[in-house]
Design a protein around this motif. Structure first.
Motif, PDB file in Angstrom:
ATOM      1  N   GLY A  55       0.054   3.959  -2.721  1.00  0.00           N
ATOM      2  CA  GLY A  55      -0.326   5.314  -2.325  1.00  0.00           C
ATOM      3  C   GLY A  55       0.499   6.389  -3.013  1.00  0.00           C
ATOM      4  O   GLY A  55      -0.004   7.485  -3.290  1.00  0.00           O
ATOM      5  N   THR A  60       0.814  -1.219   0.000  1.00  0.00           N
ATOM      6  CA  THR A  60       0.000   0.000   0.000  1.00  0.00           C
ATOM      7  C   THR A  60       0.844   1.264   0.000  1.00  0.00           C
ATOM      8  O   THR A  60       0.368   2.309  -0.455  1.00  0.00           O
ATOM      9  N   TRP A 120     -15.360   7.340  -6.367  1.00  0.00           N
ATOM     10  CA  TRP A 120     -14.897   7.642  -5.012  1.00  0.00           C
ATOM     11  C   TRP A 120     -13.535   8.295  -5.094  1.00  0.00           C
ATOM     12  O   TRP A 120     -12.899   8.298  -6.149  1.00  0.00           O
ATOM     13  N   ASP A 155      -3.309  13.565  -4.769  1.00  0.00           N
ATOM     14  CA  ASP A 155      -4.192  13.938  -3.659  1.00  0.00           C
ATOM     15  C   ASP A 155      -5.638  14.094  -4.118  1.00  0.00           C
ATOM     16  O   ASP A 155      -6.560  13.858  -3.349  1.00  0.00           O
ATOM     17  N   ARG A 210      -9.557   9.437  -3.189  1.00  0.00           N
ATOM     18  CA  ARG A 210      -8.306   8.788  -2.804  1.00  0.00           C
ATOM     19  C   ARG A 210      -8.426   7.998  -1.506  1.00  0.00           C
ATOM     20  O   ARG A 210      -7.973   6.855  -1.417  1.00  0.00           O
ATOM     21  N   SER A 211      -8.998   8.582  -0.471  1.00  0.00           N
ATOM     22  CA  SER A 211      -9.039   7.888   0.823  1.00  0.00           C
ATOM     23  C   SER A 211      -9.886   6.617   0.736  1.00  0.00           C
ATOM     24  O   SER A 211      -9.494   5.571   1.272  1.00  0.00           O
ATOM     25  N   GLU A 212     -11.019   6.682   0.043  1.00  0.00           N
ATOM     26  CA  GLU A 212     -11.834   5.481  -0.132  1.00  0.00           C
ATOM     27  C   GLU A 212     -11.089   4.429  -0.946  1.00  0.00           C
ATOM     28  O   GLU A 212     -11.197   3.234  -0.669  1.00  0.00           O
ATOM     29  N   ASP A 213     -10.341   4.870  -1.949  1.00  0.00           N
ATOM     30  CA  ASP A 213      -9.603   3.930  -2.772  1.00  0.00           C
ATOM     31  C   ASP A 213      -8.496   3.251  -1.968  1.00  0.00           C
ATOM     32  O   ASP A 213      -8.267   2.055  -2.126  1.00  0.00           O
ATOM     33  N   MET A 214      -7.823   4.007  -1.120  1.00  0.00           N
ATOM     34  CA  MET A 214      -6.768   3.410  -0.294  1.00  0.00           C
ATOM     35  C   MET A 214      -7.357   2.363   0.652  1.00  0.00           C
ATOM     36  O   MET A 214      -6.764   1.296   0.845  1.00  0.00           O
ATOM     37  N   ILE A 215      -8.519   2.631   1.220  1.00  0.00           N
ATOM     38  CA  ILE A 215      -9.173   1.663   2.105  1.00  0.00           C
ATOM     39  C   ILE A 215      -9.584   0.422   1.318  1.00  0.00           C
ATOM     40  O   ILE A 215      -9.331  -0.715   1.738  1.00  0.00           O
TER      41      ILE A 215
END
Length: 167
Positions: free
Chosen positions: A60, A56, A83, A65, A85-90
Motif C-alpha cells: 500500500g 499489504t 481500476w 492515492d 487504488r482501492s480495487e487494487d488493494m482488495i
C-alpha cells in the motif's frame, strides 16, 4: 532512585527494535530487507518484498492515492480495462490471502524515461503463484510503471501500472 529507573527504561526502549517491522536495506545489500523508496530500484525491491512476504502494508505504501491499474481486456484485447487504488488493494489482498506462496523476479529494465520527479519504467517479470503443492502457476510478462514524486526528497509512488502481459 526513581530517576535511575526511568533512565534505564528509556534506554531499554530506545535500544529496542520491532522484529515484526522490516527495516530499510543497506546500500551494500546487507542487513535489512526493504529498499529505499527514494530510489527507483528501491520501489522494485519493496514491490518484490510485498509479494514474496504477502505484505499489504508495504504494498500500500508503494501506490499513490490516484493510482490506476490498466490491463488487457480478455474478451476484447484491443480494449484496456482499469481500476483504482482501492480495487487494487482488495485484489492484491485476495491474491496474498488465496495463495500459499508467491515469488516475483524482476528482469532487466527495458525502457526508463523521465526525470527526477517522474519516471516511466518498462520491465519484464516472472511470477510463480503456488496455490497448493500440485497447483503452481507461472506468469511471464511485462509491466510499465509510472513513478512520481513531488521532489527529490520524497519517495517514489506508483501512479500507473500498465500490465502488458498476455496469459
Amino acid at each position: 532512585m526513581k530517576a535511575i529507573f526511568i533512565f534505564v527504561i528509556l534506554v531499554a526502549i530506545a535500544a529496542c527494535n520491532n522484529p515484526f517491522a522490516p527495516g530499510i536495506k543497506n546500500q551494500d545489500g546487507s542487513g535489512n530487507v526493504l529498499g529505499d523508496q527514494k530510489t527507483v530500484e528501491g520501489v522494485f525491491d519493496n514491490f518484490r518484498y510485498a509479494y514474496v512476504f504477502k505484505d499489504t502494508l508495504v504494498y500500500g505504501k508503494l501506490l499513490s492515492d490516484n493510482f490506476t491499474f490498466v490491463y488487457k481486456n480478455p474478451e476484447s484485447p484491443d480494449l484496456n480495462k482499469s481500476w483504482g487504488r482501492s480495487e487494487d488493494m482488495i485484489s492484491t489482498s485476495n491474491l496474498f490471502n488465496g495463495t500459499q506462496n508467491l515469488n516475483l523476479l524482476w528482469d532487466d529494465v527495458l525502457i526508463a524515461v523521465g526525470d527526477s520527479t517522474q519516471q516511466d519504467i518498462s520491465r519484464g517479470f516472472t511470477l510463480s503463484i503456488t496455490f497448493s503443492e500440485q497447483d503452481i502457476a507461472y506468469l511471464y510478462g511485462k509491466v510499465v510503471f509510472r513513478l512520481e514524486r513531488a521532489n527529490e526528497l520524497e519517495v517514489w509512488k506508483i501512479t500507473k501500472w500498465i500490465d502488458e502481459s498476455y496469459y
